[in-house]
Scaffold this motif. Sequence first.
Motif, PDB file in Angstrom:
ATOM      1  N   ASN A 162       0.717  -0.975  -0.060  1.00 25.26           N
ATOM      2  CA  ASN A 162       0.109   0.012   0.054  1.00 25.26           C
ATOM      3  C   ASN A 162       1.002   1.310  -0.194  1.00 25.26           C
ATOM      4  O   ASN A 162       0.830   2.091  -0.631  1.00 25.26           O
ATOM      5  N   SER A 163       2.152   1.124   0.800  1.00 26.33           N
ATOM      6  CA  SER A 163       2.813   2.514   0.902  1.00 26.33           C
ATOM      7  C   SER A 163       3.504   2.620  -0.681  1.00 26.33           C
ATOM      8  O   SER A 163       3.717   3.859  -0.884  1.00 26.33           O
ATOM      9  N   PHE A 184      -3.735  10.018   3.818  1.00 25.41           N
ATOM     10  CA  PHE A 184      -4.896  10.051   3.270  1.00 25.41           C
ATOM     11  C   PHE A 184      -5.903  10.530   4.891  1.00 25.41           C
ATOM     12  O   PHE A 184      -5.362  10.768   5.750  1.00 25.41           O
ATOM     13  N   THR A 185      -7.140  10.807   4.251  1.00 22.30           N
ATOM     14  CA  THR A 185      -8.091  11.021   5.344  1.00 22.30           C
ATOM     15  C   THR A 185      -8.738   9.570   5.807  1.00 22.30           C
ATOM     16  O   THR A 185      -9.324   8.825   5.012  1.00 22.30           O
ATOM     17  N   VAL A 186      -8.259   9.385   7.160  1.00 24.33           N
ATOM     18  CA  VAL A 186      -8.563   8.286   7.779  1.00 24.33           C
ATOM     19  C   VAL A 186     -10.127   7.701   7.786  1.00 24.33           C
ATOM     20  O   VAL A 186     -10.475   6.425   7.510  1.00 24.33           O
ATOM     21  N   LYS A 187     -11.077   8.823   7.895  1.00 24.97           N
ATOM     22  CA  LYS A 187     -12.435   8.450   7.875  1.00 24.97           C
ATOM     23  C   LYS A 187     -12.973   7.970   6.394  1.00 24.97           C
ATOM     24  O   LYS A 187     -13.829   6.689   6.474  1.00 24.97           O
ATOM     25  N   ASP A 188     -12.369   8.530   5.489  1.00 29.45           N
ATOM     26  CA  ASP A 188     -12.584   8.156   4.090  1.00 29.45           C
ATOM     27  C   ASP A 188     -12.268   6.681   3.704  1.00 29.45           C
ATOM     28  O   ASP A 188     -13.163   5.707   3.133  1.00 29.45           O
ATOM     29  N   VAL A 189     -11.058   6.481   4.099  1.00 23.39           N
ATOM     30  CA  VAL A 189     -10.617   5.235   3.970  1.00 23.39           C
ATOM     31  C   VAL A 189     -11.104   4.091   4.752  1.00 23.39           C
ATOM     32  O   VAL A 189     -11.342   2.991   4.301  1.00 23.39           O
ATOM     33  N   LEU A 217      -6.495  -3.228   2.749  1.00 16.17           N
ATOM     34  CA  LEU A 217      -6.892  -2.676   4.151  1.00 16.17           C
ATOM     35  C   LEU A 217      -7.975  -3.639   4.757  1.00 16.17           C
ATOM     36  O   LEU A 217      -7.696  -4.254   5.836  1.00 16.17           O
ATOM     37  N   GLN A 218      -8.707  -4.138   4.030  1.00 19.05           N
ATOM     38  CA  GLN A 218      -9.979  -5.135   4.371  1.00 19.05           C
ATOM     39  C   GLN A 218      -9.123  -6.542   4.886  1.00 19.05           C
ATOM     40  O   GLN A 218      -9.423  -7.151   5.970  1.00 19.05           O
ATOM     41  N   ASN A 219      -8.316  -6.773   4.165  1.00 17.94           N
ATOM     42  CA  ASN A 219      -7.367  -8.009   4.366  1.00 17.94           C
ATOM     43  C   ASN A 219      -6.535  -7.744   5.592  1.00 17.94           C
ATOM     44  O   ASN A 219      -6.698  -8.607   6.535  1.00 17.94           O
ATOM     45  N   ILE A 220      -5.950  -6.672   6.068  1.00 13.36           N
ATOM     46  CA  ILE A 220      -5.202  -6.423   7.063  1.00 13.36           C
ATOM     47  C   ILE A 220      -6.167  -6.378   8.357  1.00 13.36           C
ATOM     48  O   ILE A 220      -5.835  -7.073   9.254  1.00 13.36           O
ATOM     49  N   LYS A 221      -7.526  -5.719   8.251  1.00 14.00           N
ATOM     50  CA  LYS A 221      -8.371  -5.628   9.088  1.00 14.00           C
ATOM     51  C   LYS A 221      -8.763  -6.966   9.429  1.00 14.00           C
ATOM     52  O   LYS A 221      -8.928  -7.368  10.696  1.00 14.00           O
ATOM     53  N   SER A 222      -8.922  -7.997   8.426  1.00 19.04           N
ATOM     54  CA  SER A 222      -9.501  -9.351   8.956  1.00 19.04           C
ATOM     55  C   SER A 222      -8.361 -10.200   9.509  1.00 19.04           C
ATOM     56  O   SER A 222      -8.705 -10.777  10.468  1.00 19.04           O
ATOM     57  N   ARG A 223      -6.967  -9.906   9.173  1.00 14.31           N
ATOM     58  CA  ARG A 223      -6.051 -10.745   9.889  1.00 14.31           C
ATOM     59  C   ARG A 223      -5.932 -10.219  11.357  1.00 14.31           C
ATOM     60  O   ARG A 223      -5.461 -10.968  12.071  1.00 14.31           O
ATOM     61  N   LEU A 283      -6.542  -2.177  15.556  1.00 12.58           N
ATOM     62  CA  LEU A 283      -5.867  -1.407  14.589  1.00 12.58           C
ATOM     63  C   LEU A 283      -6.052  -0.192  14.867  1.00 12.58           C
ATOM     64  O   LEU A 283      -7.297   0.373  14.662  1.00 12.58           O
ATOM     65  N   LYS A 284      -5.121   0.620  14.911  1.00 13.57           N
ATOM     66  CA  LYS A 284      -5.184   2.040  15.007  1.00 13.57           C
ATOM     67  C   LYS A 284      -4.323   2.955  13.656  1.00 13.57           C
ATOM     68  O   LYS A 284      -3.466   2.481  13.518  1.00 13.57           O
TER      69      LYS A 284
END
Length: 264
Positions: free
Chosen positions: A185-186, A217-222, A230-236, A244-245
């Motif tokens: 992502n970076s 980026f704007t965190v709320k939008d993402v 990001l969905q994959n990261i959140k799932s893991r 996750l913060k």
Amino acid sequence: MEEKTYITIISIVGISVSLLIIMAVTLITFFHHTKKKIVEKEQEKASLKIKHQQKILQTAIAIQERERKRIAQDLHDAISSKLNIVSLTTNVLLIDKTINDKQKTALEQILNITTGTLESARKIAHDLLPPILNEFGLKAALQELFEDCTKYTKIAIEDNVEALTRLSKNDQLHVFRIVQELINNSVRHGKANELMVYIEQHDTGFVLHYQDNGQGFTVKDVMEKSGIGLQNIKSRVKILNGTLKIESTPNNGSQFIIRCNYER
């Protein structure tokens, strides 16, 4: 007589009031008990739903990892092995003194293309399933990931990673995939050229701190419209029983702080 009647009326009123109070208390108790039962059932239902979602999530990621393994194996067995044969054959032809310069140039081009394709196939297979993870653990796998990243890109990586030996191999793979996805992502979206990755182990869990100097980026939008990465990261992170913060603003890079507990 009137006094007796008055006392009787007061007694009847008293009894009626007492009955009403008893009925009221009974109804309040009944409604309170019913409401409590409804809340308990709703909580139980929500808990079952979360467990069901968690199970679906774990199954989906397990299928994803099996598919990665299959593709990596196919790359090694069906493609890399055949390209190696082409490379060996080309080398044999190149030492033949009867070929002319034009043929030699063509064979050298074939050899260069084959060597480049073999290297690409190796890198893809390695990204899909890092063999070093099973052999030497998370720390070694991440070090190799960082070395490959700096080798093939212009990114500088500052790292301080602990081994997380208390994690199972499967959970170590989840951490590896999270870091891998964050780097992707970076590079792709953030256009970053400097990264920082810290992993620190505690008695009850560990903390992963990741930072880049990308576009931000704007965190709320993402969070509202998160992509597959990001969905994959959140799932893991959920599977690892973690939180996750995300901290980021446009043009000021991004930070990801993941805290996970060993107890589940």
